[in-house]
Design a protein around this motif. Sequence first.
Motif, PDB file in Angstrom:
ATOM      1  N   UNK A 224       0.865  -1.179   0.000  1.00  0.00           N
ATOM      2  CA  UNK A 224       0.000   0.000   0.000  1.00  0.00           C
ATOM      3  C   UNK A 224       0.900   1.227   0.000  1.00  0.00           C
ATOM      4  N   UNK A 225       0.792   2.053  -1.037  1.00  0.00           N
ATOM      5  CA  UNK A 225       1.672   3.202  -1.180  1.00  0.00           C
ATOM      6  C   UNK A 225       1.054   4.503  -0.650  1.00  0.00           C
TER       7      UNK A 225
ATOM      8  N   UNK B  76      -8.601   0.886   1.484  1.00  0.00           N
ATOM      9  CA  UNK B  76      -9.501  -0.229   1.741  1.00  0.00           C
ATOM     10  C   UNK B  76      -9.177  -1.332   0.740  1.00  0.00           C
ATOM     11  N   UNK B  77      -8.639  -2.424   1.245  1.00  0.00           N
ATOM     12  CA  UNK B  77      -8.160  -3.510   0.388  1.00  0.00           C
ATOM     13  C   UNK B  77      -9.154  -4.663   0.441  1.00  0.00           C
TER      14      UNK B  77
ATOM     15  N   UNK C 212     -12.123  -7.974   3.413  1.00  0.00           N
ATOM     16  CA  UNK C 212     -11.884  -6.539   3.202  1.00  0.00           C
ATOM     17  C   UNK C 212     -11.329  -5.938   4.476  1.00  0.00           C
ATOM     18  N   UNK C 213     -10.355  -5.028   4.279  1.00  0.00           N
ATOM     19  CA  UNK C 213      -9.711  -4.456   5.469  1.00  0.00           C
ATOM     20  C   UNK C 213      -9.090  -3.116   5.108  1.00  0.00           C
ATOM     21  N   UNK C 214      -9.171  -2.171   6.050  1.00  0.00           N
ATOM     22  CA  UNK C 214      -8.511  -0.873   5.851  1.00  0.00           C
ATOM     23  C   UNK C 214      -7.079  -0.979   6.369  1.00  0.00           C
ATOM     24  N   UNK C 215      -6.120  -0.744   5.463  1.00  0.00           N
ATOM     25  CA  UNK C 215      -4.702  -0.925   5.783  1.00  0.00           C
ATOM     26  C   UNK C 215      -3.955   0.388   5.657  1.00  0.00           C
ATOM     27  N   UNK C 216      -2.893   0.505   6.437  1.00  0.00           N
ATOM     28  CA  UNK C 216      -2.024   1.676   6.365  1.00  0.00           C
ATOM     29  C   UNK C 216      -0.909   1.439   5.352  1.00  0.00           C
ATOM     30  N   UNK C 217      -0.162   2.464   5.081  1.00  0.00           N
ATOM     31  CA  UNK C 217       0.938   2.387   4.122  1.00  0.00           C
ATOM     32  C   UNK C 217       1.967   1.355   4.570  1.00  0.00           C
TER      33      UNK C 217
ATOM     34  N   UNK D 236      -8.197  -2.333  -4.441  1.00  0.00           N
ATOM     35  CA  UNK D 236      -8.158  -1.344  -3.359  1.00  0.00           C
ATOM     36  C   UNK D 236      -9.025  -0.149  -3.722  1.00  0.00           C
ATOM     37  N   UNK D 237      -9.345   0.630  -2.685  1.00  0.00           N
ATOM     38  CA  UNK D 237     -10.183   1.812  -2.866  1.00  0.00           C
ATOM     39  C   UNK D 237      -9.642   2.896  -1.962  1.00  0.00           C
TER      40      UNK D 237
END
Length: 699
Positions: A601-602, A607-608, A664-669, A692-693
């Motif tokens: 994740x850049x 949201x992946x 689905x999961x919200x991920x940090x950089x 991703x979104x």
Amino acid sequence: MMPPVIFVVTFLIISASASHYRGGSLSWSIDERTINESSSTVVVRITQRHSYRTNYSSSTFCNKTTIANGGLIGDGTVSCLGNCSEILPVIYSIPVFTTNVPCTDFSDEFGYSSGEGSVAVVVPKDVRFTYVSQSCCWISLLHGGSGWSLALVVDTHRRRNGKYNNSPKTSSSPVVQVQIGQTHVIPIPMADSDGDALRCRWGNTPAECGGICHPKGTLQPFPCQLTYEATALGYEGVALVIEDYDRITNESYSSIPLQFLIHIVDRIQITVPPTLNYTGPPILPACAVSPVYVGDRHHGACIGIASNATATERVVFKVPCNDSSTIITDILTVSPPGMTKSPISMDSNDNNAYIMYVQWTPRPDQYGIHQLCLTPVDSAGQTGQQVCYTFQVDVAPPQFVAESITPKGLVPRNQAIWSISTNQHVVPPIQRTPYIRYFKRLLNGTDEEVLRVNTTTNVIYQTTQLIINTSNTIWEDGAHYYILFDSGIVSLNQSCGIESASIMDKHFWEFWIESVTTPIATTTPIATTTPIATTTPIATTTTTTTTPISTTTTTALVTTTKPTTRAVDSDYYCPRWLSFGTVVNLTSSALEPNYTFCFTVNTSFADVTITANTWTSCSTWKMSGTADPLLELFTPETSIDSPVAQNDDGNSISHLNCYAAVLSYRLTKGNHRVVIRHPKCAYGNFELRLSNEITNTFK
């Protein structure tokens, strides 16, 4: 005080000192690439090896300078037996040629020179005739002697498969040393580039054996080996015939000669360190056991090599005694023209092992089969058993495809099925049972062999794939392993059974075992519902989200033990990296039950969504044998803690969630890892999507 002396039964090297012949062999081959279909003749390459007493005359002398300059040795001619023009369909003279050959090997201690060379002769098609090499004389022998005669049967008829035949090939050291009062088994190398059935027998006519036709022991036809009982000191002359033959009719295609000397020697003196009233410096005893072969290739190995390419082989012999004064002083060779040998050096990791490298770049005209035979000699005057390799020129050996290795990297503790592919169609080992060896890396560098897989019982050979079964082995948590292959794990079903080389690279096939949570003695079952995503590992209370995949309650085990952590490079955990937008069709199987990938994740947040679509209809899902995969998300990618999120594998649901497994999961950089597991072993096809979104508020 002089050290005491005892006698130990062993081998002694003594030079032959009578007349000059020390044995030889003949063979022939036809290069199909040069056949002129409109011609009535064919080119046959005759290869001959002869050995002589070095100091007999200038025509038999050889040293390093002779070899470097391509000097010839020889005595006599090779000619057709009888009036050959009468048996030919046309009046044609079979060519006569000399026995002069380039010197390839010599031994001052044994007192012999040995050379090999080839000559191309043009002969009619569809004929069968015999070449002979005859002259005088052998050394004084225990039985027979005087003149020698070697016979080579050549046949230029096409075989049933439409191809021309090639004769077998055999070689031997000119002098084989044995010990009096013992029964010795002498293996005789045989190889055939056509893959024909082979057998050996005694020479039984004057043309085949000259003055040494008397059998010298018991001969086993295949694999060829001579059992000889040494009852008297001296020399015996051995005359053997090797035949390739038709398995159906039992008729011989051709025959070749092999002749050599057996030297029966007496005991030698071995100095034993004193024990009483000795005040001098310590004296190490000599080893009373002859050297043994411990090299990378086995005796009889068939090695493929292209012409103008270079083959390098490591030859290793060992003194089988610890704390002895014995060293290996020489490795005698019988080798093809152009082969070079390095000086002998002590193995830096084993003071009892000695290494010599041989290197060969065959010329295009050296097509077909060639042989290398090696005999170790130690400082006590003992010789070890001869070891021989066969080289097949212009047939490439099978190789393993590194990109096909499955699994590698991070694997579960109970991983039992392993797979690797080859670049050619292969068959199981032909001559022996080699092993696939599993090693565990240790911090002190002395890695430990923890498992040895028998290729006869624990490996399935498919056309271009090996499937290895390590059965019920449980790998150690957090350990780092690698896999090595003996030579000859696979072979080609052609020629002499060309073998794969050994794999000694510790980085070729590596894998790691994830450190896992170890439960305490008492565990507590809890009820949970499975959300689209969870923010913490499974807890000790029921957690409910606003949008559950289902309302089914499942049971889990909880532990308070904290997992072990260790610093490991991300490559250990990430066998593959995928980018967002990936859509790929995959098939899970027993060979790769878990599919692991990593992604990056850049942006600050994203949201992946990971989906694994099995595409089985709801109406048939329960009876299809398909189970939705279990998706596990780890962050960062090297994490060995419990997953930060996982989906329900759908196995307990009667009618919902039958089309896809979704996480689905919200991920940090940063970097993250996903493991797709099939805990119910219902393997099959699925489509993997990674998306991703992001919004401006996340950047």
